[in-house]
Scaffold this active site. Structure first.
Site, PDB file in Angstrom:
ATOM      1  N   LYS A  91     -26.930   9.895  44.543  1.00 29.69           N
ATOM      2  CA  LYS A  91     -28.298   9.393  44.729  1.00 29.69           C
ATOM      3  C   LYS A  91     -28.611   9.199  46.210  1.00 29.69           C
ATOM      4  O   LYS A  91     -29.681   9.565  46.677  1.00 29.69           O
ATOM      5  CB  LYS A  91     -28.485   8.056  43.995  1.00 29.69           C
TER       6      LYS A  91
ATOM      7  N   GLU B  38     -17.701   6.931  32.186  1.00 26.62           N
ATOM      8  CA  GLU B  38     -18.252   6.040  33.200  1.00 26.62           C
ATOM      9  C   GLU B  38     -17.484   4.709  33.251  1.00 26.62           C
ATOM     10  O   GLU B  38     -17.458   4.037  34.282  1.00 26.62           O
ATOM     11  CB  GLU B  38     -19.739   5.783  32.900  1.00 26.62           C
TER      12      GLU B  38
ATOM     13  N   HIS C 145     -13.562  28.695  17.072  1.00 22.57           N
ATOM     14  CA  HIS C 145     -13.668  30.124  17.376  1.00 22.57           C
ATOM     15  C   HIS C 145     -13.972  30.362  18.850  1.00 22.57           C
ATOM     16  O   HIS C 145     -14.305  31.470  19.255  1.00 22.57           O
ATOM     17  CB  HIS C 145     -14.718  30.760  16.461  1.00 22.57           C
TER      18      HIS C 145
HETATM   19  O1  PA5 Z   1     -24.686   3.535  32.310  1.00 22.92           O
HETATM   20  C1  PA5 Z   1     -25.475   3.508  33.228  1.00 22.92           C
HETATM   21  O2  PA5 Z   1     -25.658   2.471  33.863  1.00 22.92           O
HETATM   22  C2  PA5 Z   1     -26.299   4.709  33.600  1.00 22.92           C
HETATM   23  O3  PA5 Z   1     -25.990   5.835  32.882  1.00 22.92           O
HETATM   24  C3  PA5 Z   1     -27.764   4.396  33.393  1.00 22.92           C
HETATM   25  O4  PA5 Z   1     -27.990   4.134  32.030  1.00 22.92           O
HETATM   26  C4  PA5 Z   1     -28.653   5.532  33.877  1.00 22.92           C
HETATM   27  O5  PA5 Z   1     -28.361   5.849  35.206  1.00 22.92           O
HETATM   28  C5  PA5 Z   1     -30.110   5.142  33.765  1.00 22.92           C
HETATM   29  O6  PA5 Z   1     -30.353   3.987  34.476  1.00 22.92           O
HETATM   30  P1  PA5 Z   1     -31.678   3.166  34.313  1.00 22.92           P
HETATM   31  O7  PA5 Z   1     -31.767   2.691  32.910  1.00 22.92           O
HETATM   32  O8  PA5 Z   1     -31.560   2.050  35.290  1.00 22.92           O
HETATM   33  O9  PA5 Z   1     -32.822   4.101  34.645  1.00 22.92           O
END
Ligand code: PA5
Length: 423
Positions: free
Chosen positions: A414, A279, A300
């Site tokens: 989303k 990310e 394996h």
């Molecule tokens: O790194 C990130 O920002 C995402 O992976 C969030 O942690 C994830 O989408 C969850 O978001 P939130 O804590 O706002 O529900």
């Protein structure tokens, strides 16, 4: 004990002089992180987070944990992504039977998984920790709705108030609104720490303290990491060496990093690492693809590809110096399996030989590799490793020229999903 980095199996793929040649860029990246002057500076709260955590908060959460465990057989931790992986990684890594069981919800929308969980909770006493920074994420919001229905069957509204803890933004989001309206206890996630960097904020500390983890040791490890890995000394800072090596390997076409460990309790630490690295770096058409294996199991299955497939991979082994247990291999008089050669040896010794052999074989097969070694499988060393990787990805992100602290790409699905849901 510091994290060790062995780079002997980079030889011929990457020379030390190439690392030294980018020393000035590495130094700038470190300064930009420490002084919070680089790209994405609004989300650099994690850089000095360990040293700024108030010991009073650690004590408060440790007491909270004791209270929760008095009236709960188990804990339900609701959250996804950065609000899930660090908790799961820590508990799986420590694998301590004295910890109170933690069930997870809101990290998927699989109906069969959630149905089984709800059924299982019906005859248990439990505390729910709902974690969402934005407070608006679909998966945890729906899981929370469903779990509240089970709670309503078992508990009064007053009891529910005691058994629900929300970890969210200090002011905004639907979860904050709900917590304020219903009088649920809340812990605040700092604005300047993004989800994937949040394991040492209340996101990780609240559920881990409730499960009975020594959160002080975890934070102390991260504090040691902050001190060591914020340094600009390329010759002693293993985090800088790791970040530089992976960046330079990527530039030479090694676009996949395979994190490999011979310890199965590392599996979810690798999942946490994949989110952190994927990310942070994967944007603007750039980024190293983070993948992981657990060995020797995957030798394996993935062993053939690693040894002999397309040569676009480098590998990072995670080794743990001292395991928590000892298992001596017995001698057998008839020696039918021909393994008396290792009789009297600890199984961990054999595992270490498997690592040495694999690192050398993959190197000879065209996969440059490094080994990161942790002192021990405990909370302190895990906290140190968390900081090591957070700092490393900040550095490589800056070297790649991306903003490592945003995640605009996560929004695309989303938008389409909300359209389909009519939200
Ligand atoms: O790194 C990130 O920002 C995402 O992976 C969030 O942690 C994830 O989408 C969850 O978001 P939130 O804590 O706002 O529900």
């Amino acid at each position: 004990m510091s994290i060790k980095l062995d780079r002997q199996f980079l030889k011929g793929f990457l020379e030390e002089s190439e690392v030294q040649a980018i020393a000035a860029d590495l130094e700038k990246a470190q300064h930009d992180l420490t002084n919070k002057t680089g790209t994405g500076s609004d989300f650099l709260g994690w850089t000095d987070l360990p040293s700024s955590i108030d010991d009073g908060l650690i004590d408060e959460l440790t007491e909270l944990g004791k209270d929760v465990r008095l009236n709960s057989d188990c804990i339900v931790s609701i959250g996804i992504g950065g609000s899930y992986l660090g908790i799961k990684a820590t508990l799986e890594y420590l694998r301590d039977s004295s910890h109170t069981p933690v069930y997870y919800a809101g990290h998927n929308m699989s109906v069969d998984y959630t149905y089984e969980l709800l059924e299982n909770l019906k005859d248990k006493n439990f505390t729910v920790i709902v974690i969402s920074k934005s407070g608006t994420t679909t998966e945890p919001a729906l899981a929370f709705r469903l779990i509240k229905e089970v709670m309503k069957e078992k508990y009064s509204e007053e009891e529910m108030q005691k058994r629900i803890i929300c970890v969210t933004d200090g002011a905004k989001g639907a979860l904050r609104k709900t917590a304020d309206a219903k009088g649920y206890r809340t812990y605040v996630i700092p604005d300047d720490v993004g989800g994937r960097f949040s394991v040492l904020t209340p996101v990780g500390l609240v559920p881990l303290a409730c499960a009975g983890v020594d959160i002080k040791a975890l934070v102390d490890g991260a504090r040691a990491g902050e001190k060591e890995y914020s340094s600009t000394d390329l010759n002693s800072n293993t985090c800088l060496q790791y970040a530089a090596s992976r960046y330079l390997l990527y530039k030479k076409g090694k676009v996949i990093e395979m994190q490999a460990s011979f310890y199965d309790n590392m599996q979810y630490v690798s999942e946490w690492w994949k989110q952190l690295f994927g990310e942070s770096e994967g944007k603007d058409g750039k980024g190293i693809f983070p993948a992981s294996t657990v060995l020797s199991t995957d030798l394996h299955s993935m062993g053939q590809l690693m040894q002999d497939g397309m040569r676009n991979i480098f590998e990072t082994f995670i080794e743990v110096e001292t395991s928590n247990h000892e298992l001596i291999i017995p001698e057998e008089a008839d020696n039918l399996d021909d393994f008396n050669c290792v009789a009297g040896r600890d199984l961990d010794w054999v595992n270490t030989q498997a690592h040495k052999a694999t690192a050398e074989a993959h190197f000879e097969g065209g996969v440059p590799n490094m080994t990161i070694t942790l002192g021990k499988a405990d909370a302190f060393h895990l906290g140190q490793l968390y900081y090591f990787f957070e700092r490393a990805v900040g550095i490589t992100g800056y070297l790649l020229g991306v903003n490592p602290f945003n995640q605009p790409g996560v929004e695309a699905y989303k938008k389409k999903m909300f359209a389909l849901l009519g939200k």
